[in-house]
Design an enzyme around this catalytic site. Structure first.
Site, PDB file in Angstrom:
ATOM      1  N   CYS A  63       0.828  -1.220   0.000  1.00 44.17           N
ATOM      2  CA  CYS A  63       0.000   0.000   0.000  1.00 44.17           C
ATOM      3  C   CYS A  63       0.860   1.267   0.000  1.00 44.17           C
ATOM      4  O   CYS A  63       1.712   1.439   0.867  1.00 44.17           O
ATOM      5  CB  CYS A  63      -0.876  -0.038   1.245  1.00 44.17           C
ATOM      6  N   TYR A 190      -5.367   5.792  -8.630  1.00 43.85           N
ATOM      7  CA  TYR A 190      -6.547   5.011  -8.215  1.00 43.85           C
ATOM      8  C   TYR A 190      -7.793   5.498  -8.949  1.00 43.85           C
ATOM      9  O   TYR A 190      -8.675   4.705  -9.291  1.00 43.85           O
ATOM     10  CB  TYR A 190      -6.768   5.125  -6.700  1.00 43.85           C
TER      11      TYR A 190
HETATM   12  N1  LIG Z   1      -6.514   7.858   3.914  1.00 45.82           N
HETATM   13  C1  LIG Z   1      -5.933   6.615   4.099  1.00 45.82           C
HETATM   14  C2  LIG Z   1      -6.114   5.707   2.901  1.00 45.82           C
HETATM   15  C3  LIG Z   1      -5.543   4.350   3.145  1.00 45.82           C
HETATM   16  C4  LIG Z   1      -6.045   3.309   2.131  1.00 45.82           C
HETATM   17  O1  LIG Z   1      -6.973   3.551   1.350  1.00 45.82           O
HETATM   18  N2  LIG Z   1      -5.415   2.113   2.142  1.00 45.82           N
HETATM   19  C5  LIG Z   1      -5.828   1.060   1.228  1.00 45.82           C
HETATM   20  C6  LIG Z   1      -4.659   0.203   0.820  1.00 45.82           C
HETATM   21  S1  LIG Z   1      -3.660   0.890  -0.424  1.00 45.82           S
HETATM   22  C7  LIG Z   1      -6.780   0.128   1.923  1.00 45.82           C
HETATM   23  O2  LIG Z   1      -6.483  -0.353   2.999  1.00 45.82           O
HETATM   24  N3  LIG Z   1      -7.894  -0.156   1.281  1.00 45.82           N
HETATM   25  C8  LIG Z   1      -8.888  -1.076   1.749  1.00 45.82           C
HETATM   26  C9  LIG Z   1     -10.277  -0.621   1.389  1.00 45.82           C
HETATM   27  O3  LIG Z   1     -10.450   0.490   0.880  1.00 45.82           O
HETATM   28  O4  LIG Z   1     -11.192  -1.385   1.643  1.00 45.82           O
HETATM   29  C10 LIG Z   1      -4.473   6.869   4.395  1.00 45.82           C
HETATM   30  O5  LIG Z   1      -3.789   7.557   3.629  1.00 45.82           O
HETATM   31  O6  LIG Z   1      -4.019   6.391   5.414  1.00 45.82           O
END
Ligand SMILES: N[C@@H](CCC(=O)N[C@@H](CS)C(=O)NCC(=O)O)C(=O)O
Length: 320
Positions: A63, A190
């Protein structure tokens, strides 16, 4: 892949239909700040004092948002103070999973169990990174942008590492660049990859490559994004650039150009990759396995491409 609704897990992909096919990222919900003296930070509650053996970081090596926190943990010498657990790269029907072993603090198998441990009525996506407080048994923050700001300064009195990637005088310019890079590049890839209409994809695509052209011009004149000093803004751009040719170009259809075809962006990417401690935070096996294998609706046979050959170790040639 899914989300929690009132503390119950639902296997559900992003709802892009309500935004005309556009992917819109949800705001993170846990927004407390660790501070040196435990006073409240810019948001959330007071009481999260910087201490040794109190906090635990959960990340995915795939990530880009979690990657920022690993980089700051390394740059600021926080490895001993803040242990880390890594999820399995495949994010499937139950979301992020700890495998083959459960995570060490509570024996949880799934990341969503930590979210409900912190708030048993939580509604929202279950994302990495997560910064956990062992003392209050809760999530301090699941917002990477804020976790790296905490890491940048809150523990300095414990580590004696006073390197500052957000000097106060440069903050307005760092924040301005972060805003631009977040929307058009970090989240821009994304927005291309998760778009579900042609128009939404094209809009994001043009914004992304317009931004990369602007950044290429800037890096032709300036060593870093904010002048001659490496700042937080550079590390935030880095985690997207380093995944770009290996994953986004193909999987997210961000295929106007590869980063390796931009003279300045590629040299800059190599310089940051070669910065002491940073290479060790980059794991291309997890990166490729995660995206190509997890998104079955985009890559139904779940074949993980073998290429491209990346050249990040050769001399970067950045001496502007
Ligand atoms: N705003 C968050 C975004 C984090 C994020 O979207 N992480 C993704 C992985 S790249 C995730 O865990 N996605 C799971 C989902 O959206 O269900 C940050 O920057 O910490």
């Amino acid at each position: 892949m899914g989300l929690l609704v009132d503390g119950k897990w639902h296997d559900k992909w992003y709802d892009t239909a309500k935004h005309g096919g556009r992917f819109v990222r949800e705001d993170a919900r846990f927004r407390n700040w660790i501070t040196a003296d435990g006073s409240a930070g810019p948001g959330g509650s007071a009481g999260f004092t910087a201490e040794a053996d109190r906090y635990h970081l959960y990340v995915s090596l795939a990530c880009p948002w979690a990657h920022r926190t690993l980089i700051f943990r390394a740059l600021k010498g926080l490895q001993e103070l803040i242990p880390v657990s890594v999820v399995h790269p495949h994010m499937l029907a139950s979301g992020w999973e700890f495998a083959p072993d459960p995570e060490p603090l509570h024996g949880s198998r799934f990341l969503h169990e930590l979210y409900t441990r912190a708030d048993d009525t939580y509604t929202g996506r279950v994302t990495v990174p997560v910064l956990w407080d062992k003392k209050q048994q809760t999530i301090v923050s699941n917002e990477s942008a804020e976790i790296i700001r905490m890491f940048n300064g809150a523990f300095d009195h414990l580590t004696a590492n006073t390197e500052d990637f957000c000097p106060i005088g440069l903050l307005p310019e760092i924040d301005r660049i972060n805003e631009f890079v977040y929307h058009r590049v970090n989240n821009g890839v994304y927005r291309c990859g998760f778009a579900t209409t042609q128009d939404a994809y094209e809009e994001a695509f043009h914004e992304l490559f317009g931004a990369l052209d602007e950044l290429e011009l800037l890096l032709g004149k300036s060593r870093y994004l904010v002048g001659d000093r490496l700042t937080e803004a550079d590390w935030r751009l880095f985690t997207t650039l380093v995944r770009f040719d290996a994953v986004y170009f193909c999987h997210f259809k961000t295929n106007q150009r590869m980063i390796s075809s931009y003279a300045h962006l590629q040299g800059y990417l190599k310089e940051l990759y070669q910065y002491p401690g940073v290479r060790e935070t980059v794991n291309f096996e997890h990166i490729k396995q995660h995206y190509f294998f997890s998104h079955g609706h985009m890559n139904p046979a779940r074949i993980v491409p073998l290429g491209p050959v990346l050249d990040l170790d050769s001399p970067h040639g950045r001496h502007i």
